[in-house]
Design a protein around this motif. Structure first.
Motif, short mmCIF file in Angstrom:
data_model
loop_
_atom_site.label_atom_id
_atom_site.label_comp_id
_atom_site.label_asym_id
_atom_site.label_seq_id
_atom_site.Cartn_x
_atom_site.Cartn_y
_atom_site.Cartn_z
N UNK A 1 15.34 7.03 13.43
CA UNK A 1 15.51 5.81 12.64
C UNK A 1 15.24 4.57 13.49
N UNK A 2 15.56 4.62 14.79
CA UNK A 2 15.32 3.47 15.66
C UNK A 2 13.82 3.18 15.78
N UNK A 3 13.00 4.22 15.74
CA UNK A 3 11.54 4.03 15.78
C UNK A 3 11.08 3.33 14.51
N UNK A 4 11.65 3.73 13.39
CA UNK A 4 11.30 3.10 12.11
C UNK A 4 11.70 1.62 12.13
N UNK A 5 12.86 1.31 12.72
CA UNK A 5 13.31 -0.09 12.81
C UNK A 5 12.34 -0.91 13.68
N UNK A 6 11.86 -0.31 14.77
CA UNK A 6 10.90 -1.03 15.63
C UNK A 6 9.59 -1.25 14.89
N UNK A 7 9.16 -0.26 14.12
CA UNK A 7 7.92 -0.40 13.35
C UNK A 7 8.07 -1.53 12.33
N UNK A 8 9.24 -1.62 11.71
CA UNK A 8 9.48 -2.67 10.71
C UNK A 8 9.45 -4.05 11.34
N UNK A 9 9.78 -4.14 12.62
CA UNK A 9 9.78 -5.45 13.28
C UNK A 9 8.39 -5.87 13.75
N UNK A 10 7.42 -4.97 13.71
CA UNK A 10 6.07 -5.29 14.18
C UNK A 10 5.35 -6.30 13.30
N UNK A 11 5.43 -6.14 12.03
CA UNK A 11 4.66 -6.98 11.13
C UNK A 11 3.63 -6.11 10.43
N UNK A 12 2.85 -6.71 9.56
CA UNK A 12 1.87 -5.95 8.79
C UNK A 12 0.64 -5.66 9.64
N UNK A 13 -0.17 -4.76 9.13
CA UNK A 13 -1.40 -4.38 9.82
C UNK A 13 -2.33 -5.60 9.97
N UNK A 14 -2.41 -6.43 8.95
CA UNK A 14 -3.27 -7.63 9.02
C UNK A 14 -2.78 -8.60 10.09
N UNK A 15 -1.46 -8.76 10.20
CA UNK A 15 -0.91 -9.64 11.25
C UNK A 15 -1.24 -9.09 12.63
N UNK B 1 -1.60 3.13 3.93
CA UNK B 1 -2.42 2.45 4.91
C UNK B 1 -1.62 1.70 5.97
N UNK B 2 -0.58 1.01 5.55
CA UNK B 2 0.13 0.08 6.42
C UNK B 2 1.58 0.50 6.56
N UNK B 3 1.85 1.41 7.50
CA UNK B 3 3.22 1.90 7.69
C UNK B 3 4.16 0.78 8.10
N UNK B 4 3.69 -0.12 8.96
CA UNK B 4 4.52 -1.23 9.41
C UNK B 4 4.85 -2.17 8.24
N UNK B 5 3.89 -2.42 7.38
CA UNK B 5 4.11 -3.29 6.23
C UNK B 5 5.12 -2.70 5.26
N UNK C 1 0.79 -1.23 0.00
CA UNK C 1 0.00 0.00 0.00
C UNK C 1 0.82 1.27 0.00
N UNK C 2 2.05 1.21 -0.49
CA UNK C 2 2.90 2.39 -0.52
C UNK C 2 3.38 2.69 -1.92
N UNK C 3 4.24 3.67 -2.03
CA UNK C 3 4.86 3.98 -3.32
C UNK C 3 6.20 4.66 -3.08
N UNK C 4 7.09 4.51 -4.06
CA UNK C 4 8.42 5.09 -3.98
C UNK C 4 8.48 6.28 -4.94
N UNK C 5 8.95 7.42 -4.42
CA UNK C 5 9.08 8.62 -5.23
C UNK C 5 10.55 9.01 -5.25
N UNK C 6 11.13 9.06 -6.44
CA UNK C 6 12.53 9.45 -6.61
C UNK C 6 12.55 10.82 -7.29
N UNK C 7 13.24 11.78 -6.69
CA UNK C 7 13.36 13.13 -7.27
C UNK C 7 14.62 13.78 -6.71
N UNK C 8 14.93 14.95 -7.20
CA UNK C 8 16.07 15.70 -6.69
C UNK C 8 15.81 16.08 -5.24
N UNK C 9 16.86 16.05 -4.42
CA UNK C 9 16.72 16.39 -3.01
C UNK C 9 16.17 17.80 -2.79
#
Length: 163
Positions: free
Chosen positions: A117-131, A82-86, A47-55
């Motif tokens: 960044x440590x908060x983002x790492x913890x979010x990544x370890x949570x699992x998806x919204x459905x899980x 929708x699913x930041x953790x996913x 449910x996300x997308x990647x945007x590449x552009x000049x900084x």
């Protein structure tokens, strides 16, 4: 005077980031075209997308939110609808799948606030919204089952006392 191409890209970026409450700034340098394509597919599935552009254009599009410290070197914005953790988990899994650890997290913006960044790492370890939803349903179901068992035992105890 800015050229028309950059003005069009900036307008498109602003439109893409309007109303977005969660995104991650990542360094994607070192990924092959195939790896980047596979990463895009994984992020879109979550449910996300990647945007590449000049900084400089990304920084202007973000407006009040200051990410100038994170926007050094090749950067991409990974938006999580929708699913930041996913989405965070997809980025983390992609980094673990290659020997270079790419994409690398630079910064995060979660529910309207900049996070470490440590908060983002913890979010990544949570699992998806459905899980997470399924775990919550399991916990609630177990408590309800225990409660019903207690009520039935109390009812039987009352019936014995009445008899």
């Amino acid at each position: 005077m800015p050229n028309q191409r950059n003005q069009n890209i900036l307008a498109s970026l602003k439109a893409s980031l309007e109303g977005v409450e969660t995104f991650f700034v990542v360094d994607y340098q070192g990924l092959s075209a195939g790896q980047l394509g596979a990463l895009r597919k994984q992020v879109v599935e979550k449910g996300g997308r990647i945007i590449v552009a000049k900084n400089s254009l990304i920084n202007l599009a973000l407006g009040e939110t200051d990410f100038s410290d994170a926007l050094k070197g090749p950067s991409a914005i990974v938006v999580a609808q929708d699913d930041a953790a996913g989405v965070a988990k997809a980025l983390s899994d992609a980094a673990k799948a290659n020997d270079k650890g790419i994409p690398t997290m630079k910064a995060g913006f979660l529910e309207g606030k900049r996070v470490d960044i440590s908060v983002v790492a913890r979010i990544a370890s949570l699992g998806t919204k459905d899980q997470l939803y399924s775990e919550l349903v399991g916990v609630l179901g177990a408590h309800q089952s225990n409660f019903v068992g207690i009520l039935e035992a109390y009812k039987a105890q009352l019936e014995e006392a009445a008899a």
